[in-house]
Design an enzyme around this catalytic site. Structure first.
Site, PDB file in Angstrom:
ATOM      1  N   ARG A 108      55.534  28.680 -96.685  1.00  0.00           N
ATOM      2  CA  ARG A 108      55.169  27.420 -97.321  1.00  0.00           C
ATOM      3  C   ARG A 108      55.982  27.225 -98.605  1.00  0.00           C
ATOM      4  NH1 ARG A 108      52.804  22.546 -96.309  1.00  0.00           N
ATOM      5  NH2 ARG A 108      51.126  22.001 -97.725  1.00  0.00           N
ATOM      6  N   THR A 383      55.826  16.281 -89.217  1.00  0.00           N
ATOM      7  CA  THR A 383      55.800  17.732 -89.242  1.00  0.00           C
ATOM      8  C   THR A 383      56.120  18.062 -87.814  1.00  0.00           C
ATOM      9  OG1 THR A 383      54.158  17.854 -90.982  1.00  0.00           O
ATOM     10  CG2 THR A 383      54.152  19.681 -89.448  1.00  0.00           C
ATOM     11  N   THR A 401      57.422  21.883 -91.555  1.00  0.00           N
ATOM     12  CA  THR A 401      57.350  20.518 -92.084  1.00  0.00           C
ATOM     13  C   THR A 401      58.218  20.298 -93.300  1.00  0.00           C
ATOM     14  OG1 THR A 401      55.771  18.807 -92.753  1.00  0.00           O
ATOM     15  CG2 THR A 401      55.381  21.004 -93.635  1.00  0.00           C
ATOM     16  N   ASN A 403      56.898  17.499 -94.736  1.00  0.00           N
ATOM     17  CA  ASN A 403      55.773  16.622 -95.039  1.00  0.00           C
ATOM     18  C   ASN A 403      55.981  15.224 -94.466  1.00  0.00           C
ATOM     19  OD1 ASN A 403      53.209  16.111 -95.935  1.00  0.00           O
ATOM     20  ND2 ASN A 403      53.879  15.408 -97.938  1.00  0.00           N
ATOM     21  N   ASP A 425      51.100  17.407-101.238  1.00  0.00           N
ATOM     22  CA  ASP A 425      49.947  18.116-100.661  1.00  0.00           C
ATOM     23  C   ASP A 425      49.070  18.759-101.744  1.00  0.00           C
ATOM     24  OD1 ASP A 425      50.238  17.436 -98.047  1.00  0.00           O
ATOM     25  OD2 ASP A 425      51.158  19.300 -97.409  1.00  0.00           O
ATOM     26  N   SER A 454      47.696  23.343 -97.225  1.00  0.00           N
ATOM     27  CA  SER A 454      48.206  22.726 -96.002  1.00  0.00           C
ATOM     28  C   SER A 454      47.081  22.564 -94.982  1.00  0.00           C
ATOM     29  CB  SER A 454      49.291  23.628 -95.416  1.00  0.00           C
ATOM     30  OG  SER A 454      49.700  23.160 -94.148  1.00  0.00           O
ATOM     31  N   GLY A 475      50.656  16.091 -87.913  1.00  0.00           N
ATOM     32  CA  GLY A 475      49.659  15.026 -88.046  1.00  0.00           C
ATOM     33  C   GLY A 475      48.909  15.028 -89.361  1.00  0.00           C
TER      34      GLY A 475
END
Ligand code: DON
Length: 570
Positions: A108, A383, A401, A403, A425, A454, A475
């Protein structure tokens, strides 16, 4: 002379032979088909782009394992699917090996060291609408390249150079874009011009058309540096310099030190039983695994399969479960390296049962009022997920992703890749909704070096200790409920994976207090639930779920009907 003739003849025969052999697994980047569903006997890939799936298949057919294929697919998607595939973003990988080991890798993005709590607020303390989404300041420190390196060190079997080569070839020699990609590039042309500081491969004078060639020579050079130097070819040296120069030109804050110090992390997976199945999913900093655990644990108290697929009883129950889980998410969840998250308490059975005490069948409960302004409907979200199974018994579930679609729309000058807008996020202001209408609290406030919460939920389902399903989806906030529905559709309602994925979906995320549905959701069912007190809102398609179902003797590979997603295998 005669000898030379025979040698030439032999060489000719040999080269014909090897061509034929290549043909068995070769793909043509200018002529490929989208296969939505197929039963493969040994190994399979389902991803958002047919070429990426074919790259994965090639690696598997060469003797690479599922993790090798995942690395190759991740890099291929960075080339053929620029709106979400990436090297400028991050993600999560869930692995279950043939030896029964489960592991997750967290790559991440992180907040840069110069990030601070109120960096997206105006002088009155209100979020400046687009600041965390558009342009340089929206980017978190990318994690993908380190994540792939860590995955390769832990599980890889082929030489890394071979795994990234297909992506280099696709970037350098080009491929034919799909109609959907052409539309995406045309739609974002103005944004690329506005937010990037230098010309890029994504912008051309005339409109993009289906079958146009996309050539990405800068990206090919960047990938070659990664091929030669490993992750250092991205986080240090020329690529790092290009990223930092881009930041300086565009007012961003990612520094050389941010890049150099980025580390991907091996995390404990979220593992829990659901009836006869064992579920393996992603833990913090993704909320996906924890929420899936909460929701399935609550669900197992009810005879959901008797209620039936798309019955008012089953949909209402799942909506109420989703409402409660997302309320917990908003308050408690964040990067556990920075905040204490009561994971144990949140997934404890007694607690979960107590959460459903005020549930009344066939009557809507209400989410509390929120004090913040307008909750936005997601408009641009991208994503991507892929699922892979090899013939040895390893599986990989990976969601990755930048985003939003094409991330922050900044193409790093001279390096040819898009950066993420993952900073959105975080909760820019606790209590104010983000791009996905999601709320967060202090636990997900911005701090230097922290990972933003996330919803990505790459998941593996085991039955009798063996992989049964590999599943995940993009999504935004709907990721967790899409995975939840897909699992319930298959495991409880007995739908085939294709039916489970392609049936219209619903989604509730606590606030706003509405049930989102896709436009083909059954109208009579909506009317029945409206009578119970629920409000509905139609929205853009929910998710692009890629599922592998490992049946006895074959793998049913399914790619979501909602995009260009395709399967490959053998
Ligand atoms: O990590 C997350 O939850 C979001 N950044 C995912 C964004 C997303 O799924 C957008 N795509 N469709």
């Amino acid at each position: 002379m005669r000898n030379t003739f025979y040698i030439l003849l032999l060489l000719l025969l040999f080269s014909c032979g090897s061509n034929t052999q290549n043909k068995e697994t070769a793909y043509d980047p200018y002529d490929y088909q989208i296969i939505k569903q197929h039963n493969f006997r040994k190994a399979a890939v389902s991803s958002a782009h047919p070429l990426a799936s074919l790259v994965g298949k090639e690696i598997l057919a060469k003797g690479g394992n599922a993790i090798d294929a995942a690395i190759a697919v991740q890099y291929a998607l960075a080339v053929v699917y620029p709106n979400a595939g990436n090297i400028g973003g991050g993600g999560f990988m869930v692995v279950h090996t043939k030896d029964g080991e489960s592991a997750t890798i967290d790559f991440r993005e992180k907040a840069p060291a110069a990030a601070f709590r109120d960096m997206y607020l105006d002088s009155e303390g209100n979020p400046i609408d687009t600041k965390s989404r558009d342009g340089h300041l929206a980017a978190g420190v990318p994690g993908t390249v380190k994540g792939m390196e860590l995955a390769h060190e832990m599980f890889g079997s082929l030489d890394f150079k071979e795994l990234i080569q297909p992506a280099i070839d696709l970037a350098e020699h080009g491929f034919a874009i799909t109609a959907r990609e052409a539309r995406g590039l045309n739609r974002n042309k103005k944004d690329f011009q506005k937010y990037s500081t230098e010309p890029s491969a994504f912008v051309k004078e005339s409109k993009w058309e289906e079958q146009d060639t996309l050539l990405q020579s800068d990206l090919a050079s960047t990938l070659r540096r990664i091929q030669d130097q490993g992750a250092k070819g991205f986080y240090e040296g020329e690529t790092a310099d290009l990223i930092v120069q881009e930041m300086e030109r565009g007012g961003g804050i990612i520094s050389l030190e941010d890049l150099k110090s980025y580390e991907a992390v091996v995390r404990d997976p979220v593992v829990f039983d659901y009836k006869d199945y064992q579920i393996i999913s992603m833990g913090l900093p993704s909320s996906g695994g924890i929420l899936l655990q909460q929701m399935l644990r609550q669900l197992e108290e009810y005879p959901i399969s008797e209620y039936g697929f798309q019955s008012k009883e089953s949909v209402q129950l799942m909506v109420e479960i989703e409402r409660r889980a997302y309320a917990d998410r908003a308050l408690y969840l964040g990067d556990a390296d920075f905040v204490d998250v009561p994971v144990e308490a949140l997934t404890n059975k007694e607690y979960l049962l107590s959460r459903m005490e005020d549930f009344t069948p066939l009557k809507a409960s209400k989410s509390e009022d929120i004090e913040a302004g307008e909750v936005l409907l997601p408009t641009k979200e991208e994503t991507t997920h892929f699922s892979i199974a090899d013939e040895l018994g390893n599986v990989v579930s990976l969601t990755t992703t930048i985003n939003g679609a094409y991330g922050n729309r900044v193409v790093v000058g001279g390096a040819g890749f898009l950066l993420n807008n993952e900073m959105d996020d975080f909760s820019a202001k606790p209590g104010s909704p983000n791009k996905f209408g999601l709320l967060g609290a202090e636990a997900n406030a911005i701090e230097p070096g922290k990972r933003m919460l996330s919803a990505m939920t790459p998941t593996v389902v085991l039955k009798d200790g063996k992989p049964l399903m590999v599943v995940g989806t993009p999504g935004g906030s709907t990721i967790i409920t899409s995975v939840f529905q897909t699992l319930v559709n298959v495991l409880e309602f007995g739908l085939s994976p294709a039916e489970a994925v392609n049936s219209p979906k619903f989604h509730h995320q606590w606030k706003p207090d509405v049930i989102y549905v896709e436009k083909d959701y059954p109208k009579t069912l909506i009317a029945e639930l409206e009578e119970m007190g629920y409000e509905f809102k139609e929205r853009i398609p929910i998710g692009r779920t890629e599922v592998l179902m490992l049946e006895e003797g074959y793998i049913n590979a399914v790619a979501d009907k909602r995009g260009d997603d395709g399967v490959a295998g053998y």
